[in-house]
Structure formats: structure tokens, C-alpha cells
Design an enzyme around this catalytic site. Structure first.
Site, short mmCIF file in Angstrom:
data_model
loop_
_atom_site.label_atom_id
_atom_site.label_comp_id
_atom_site.label_asym_id
_atom_site.label_seq_id
_atom_site.Cartn_x
_atom_site.Cartn_y
_atom_site.Cartn_z
N TYR A 109 0.89 -1.19 -0.08
CA TYR A 109 0.04 -0.03 0.03
C TYR A 109 1.06 1.24 0.14
O TYR A 109 2.05 1.21 0.99
CB TYR A 109 -1.03 -0.12 1.10
CG TYR A 109 -1.79 1.27 1.51
CD1 TYR A 109 -3.12 1.27 0.79
CD2 TYR A 109 -1.38 2.28 1.95
CE1 TYR A 109 -3.94 2.36 1.18
CE2 TYR A 109 -1.97 3.62 1.95
CZ TYR A 109 -3.18 3.60 1.38
OH TYR A 109 -3.90 4.64 1.50
N GLU A 197 -3.42 7.37 -4.26
CA GLU A 197 -3.30 6.23 -3.47
C GLU A 197 -3.31 5.10 -4.63
O GLU A 197 -3.80 4.85 -5.60
CB GLU A 197 -4.52 6.11 -2.78
CG GLU A 197 -4.72 4.83 -1.90
CD GLU A 197 -5.94 4.43 -1.34
OE1 GLU A 197 -6.90 4.31 -1.80
OE2 GLU A 197 -5.97 4.65 -0.02
#
Ligand code: GDP
Ligand code: MN
Length: 386
Positions: A109, A197
Site C-alpha cells: 500500500y 493512492e
């Protein structure tokens, strides 16, 4: 302003943030053609909507043959995709991204976002990619690395390494990752993003890192500096009423309750929503017509709220300052003439030219109820919807 994954990936490419090869398509035919141009199988068929969680909702699937590409494209195009971010009504899929399938060694992530509290850009990274980062943050917060970047200094070499080590990347991937993060930061700053993101950022078996997903949100207040980005706006993905309100520079957000409200000034609008809640009812919207609204804007605001089926009553709360009460009243009367009012409307008005404003409303005979103060207004409204 949000954009689609395929658009974000195109921008990533421009900034040398590595992404898989792929193409956005609008039909099954185009999907097959795009798959043909890729280097073999698997091919990934990805629904393009402005919401995450598509994988779990059935909007991201792997095809191992051309027949499968056709079947999946048929299935996903036009489907109503429900994810944890779309709400129960879901979103109709109108576009697909056809992408070269990757061999995933590890899902990571990585995100950048503006942190108002520290007036910096915060980088968040975790070894636990591919899943809900909110869950990781809640259950195992120690597995999220946070690095704050001073926007005046820009990202520093030691910060790139700090994130790379935090992700426990193999030595062979470290240099490429540093480049990726440094480029992502450049993109973020240059385009005035509020969020970038990548979930998952993947590590491949041959120690390459690349962005498998891309979610980007731009600061709408800075869009005037980026004409090229405005073209990426997809009105299909936005709330129809919010799009309509934005045409008139109204600050409007559609909510779930049934009490419509029109207020001038964002602070007063927030307070009004609280008071509606306190009285036992629920706001159907946030609507700030602005301190200096014209009667025409008021008319449009009122018209938009009256057109909303779920609205069962309207509370108007105006403090006449720059927007004088008489001008406000004229806007209400004009809207009522055009739209007609068939639900209870309670008006609480104070400030400049209040007597004149009240007279205009009274003379128009619209059947509006007036309130002595805000508490009284909220109680009247709650009584009419409950
Ligand atoms: P999201 O569910 O909306 O966040 O969509 P993503 O783009 O993140 O895709 C969801 C999941 O699909 C990823 O976490 C991967 O596990 C899987 N996926 C996506 N692309 C590929 C690929 O090229 N190869 C493989 N094996 N899995 C993929
Ligand atoms: Mn994702």
C-alpha cells in the site's frame, strides 16, 4: 475532483510512475481489440467507476483467453456495481480498463495525502496492501509507515529510503521504488492533488514495483490552475443535483435526511444541520447559498431543493448581511412562482432589511410559516416531518 483509474494511470505514465500496459474501452468489441494488442494472457478486465472496492464487488476479473475477455466485458459493462464506497444503489459501469495481467509477488500500500494538522504532505505505506487500509490502521497501526514531507523542502532522499525500508522491500527493488515515490511526489505537488493512492502497489517476482491500482483526487480549489485536468471530469460519476448546484456556484451536498435547508454561510449551514438533528429530524442536504448570493442564486437553490423527492419540508435560515433579506425573499418568491410549493416551508430570517423581506414573503401569500428564532424553526420543521 475525482478521476478514473485509467486517467490516473495515464498521468502516472507521464510522470514515469510505472503502471501495467492497458487501454480504456467503451464496448465489448473495443475490449477484444485492446486485449489483442496486449502481450498474451492473463488480461485484466476492470470496471471504471469513481469508487474503490471494485474487486470484491465483482468489477475486477482476470481473463485467460479471448473468449473470456468477451464474456467478462459483456458481464461487467452495464452492470450495476455495488461496493462499500458506492452505497447500496451502486454505480452503472460505462467504461472498462483492459490491462496486461501481472504476476504478483506481494501487494503493498502506498499513498500521499495532504495533512492539514501538520501542514505537510504525508506518505503512508504498508506491507499489507490490497486490503482495506482502514482495517490495517485500526487493528495493526504499527504496520503503517508515515512520513511527513515539508512541501517547501520537497521529498528528501532519506525519506524515500525510510518508506522503502518500512515496506521491507528487497534490496534489488529499492532504487526503482525510490524513483517511483519521488516521481509520484512530483506529480502530487505539480497537479495539486489532495490524494494519490496506490492499493495495491505490487512487487513482481523479478523485483519490479508498479502501480496496479490508482486513485487520485485533486483539490478542486486549485483546478483553475490546471485546465488540462478539468477535461478529465466525468459528470456521469457525480451526483446530478450537485452538478446542477455547481452551475450556480452554490455549495451543495446531497444527504440522506428529509429536511431540505437553505442557509447563507457555511458555518451557519453547519449549525442549522445540527439544530435540525437536535430537534429529532435529519437534513436532506447541506446548502450554503453564500454570503453574497443574488436573488437569482436563491431562486436556483430553492428550485433544486424542491425538485428533490425525498425532501418533505424545507427550513430556510437566513442572516441578512451582504445578502439582504429583501433580496433573499424575492428569490424565494420567484422560485415558488416557477416551481410551486406543496410541502411545509419554515422561514427564519434576521438582519438587514428583515421587515421588508418578511413583507415580500407575506404579500406573496405562499403559505410559508415564519419562526421567531432558530430553535422554534427547527421544532416546527421536526413536527411537520415526524
Ligand atoms: P479495487 O478493488 O477497486 O481496489 O481494484 P484493484 O485495482 O485494486 O483490484 C483489486 C484486486 O484485483 C487487486 O488487489 C489484485 O489482487 C487483483 N488484480 C488486479 N490486477 C491484477 C493482475 O494484473 N494480476 C493479478 N493476479 N491480480 C490482479
Ligand atoms: Mn485497489
Amino acid at each position: 475532483m475525482k478521476i478514473h483509474e485509467y486517467q490516473a494511470k495515464e498521468l502516472f505514465r507521464q510522470y514515469s510512475v510505472p503502471v501495467p500496459e492497458g487501454k480504456a474501452v467503451f464496448s465489448v468489441e473495443e475490449a477484444k481489440e485492446a486485449a489483442q494488442n496486449l502481450d498474451g494472457f492473463p488480461v485484466v478486465v476492470k470496471a471504471q467507476i469513481h469508487a474503490g472496492g471494485r474487486g470484491k464487488g465483482g468489477g475486477v476479473k482476470l481473463a485467460s483467453s479471448m473468449e473470456e475477455v468477451e464474456t467478462l466485458a459483456n458481464e461487467i459493462l452495464g452492470m450495476t456495481l455495488v461496493t462499500r464506497q458506492t452505497g447500496p444503489e451502486g454505480r452503472v459501469v460505462k467504461k472498462l480498463l483492459i490491462e496486461a495481467g501481472q504476476k504478483i509477488e506481494k501487494e503493498l500500500y502506498l499513498s500521499l495525502l495532504v495533512d492539514r494538522a501538520t501542514a505537510s504532505i504525508v506518505i503512508m505505506a504498508s506491507r499489507d496492501g490490497g486490503m482495506d487500509i482502514e482495517q490495517v490502521a485500526e487493528k495493526t497501526p504499527e504496520r503503517i509507515v508515515k512520513v511527513h514531507v515539508d512541501p517547501l523542502m520537497g521529498i528528501q532522499g532519506y525519506q524515500l529510503r525510510q518508506v522503502g525500508f518500512g515496506l521491507e522491500l528487497p534490496a534489488a527493488a529499492m532504487k526503482q521504488f525510490s524513483q517511483l515515490l519521488s516521481n509520484l511526489y512530483k506529480f502530487f505537488a505539480a497537479k495539486d492533488c489532495s490524494l494519490a493512492e496506490i492499493n495495491p502497489l505490487i512487487l513482481t517476482a523479478d523485483d519490479q514495483v508498479l502501480a496496479l491500482d490508482a486513485k487520485v483526487d485533486f483539490d478542486s480549489n486549485a483546478l483553475y490552475r490546471h485546465k488540462e485536468l478539468m477535461e478529465l471530469r466525468d459528470l456521469d460519476e457525480e451526483d446530478l443535483m450537485e452538478v446542477e448546484a455547481s452551475k450556480y456556484n452554490l455549495n451543495y451536498i446531497n444527504l440522506d435526511g428529509n429536511v431540505g435547508n437553505i442557509v447563507n454561510g457555511a458555518g451557519l449551514a453547519m449549525a442549522t444541520m445540527d439544530i435540525i438533528k437536535n430537534a429529532g429530524a435529519a437534513p436532506a442536504n447541506f446548502m450554503d447559498v453564500g454570503g453574497g448570493a443574488s436573488s437569482e442564486q436563491v431562486e436556483n437553490a430553492f428550485r433544486i431543493i424542491l425538485a428533490d423527492d425525498k425532501v418533505k419540508a424545507v427550513l430556510i435560515n437566513i442572516f441578512g448581511g451582504i445578502l439582504r433579506c429583501d433580496n433573499f425573499a424575492r428569490g424565494v418568491v420567484d422560485a415558488a412562482k416557477k416551481t410551486g410549493i406543496n410541502i411545509p416551508v419554515v422561514v427564519r430570517m434576521e438582519g438587514t432589511n428583515v421587515e421588508e423581506g418578511k413583507k415580500i414573503l407575506d404579500d406573496a401569500n405562499l403559505g410559508l410559516a415564519s419562526a421567531v428564532d432558530l430553535i422554534d424553526a427547527a421544532e416546527q420543521i421536526a413536527a411537520s416531518v415526524n
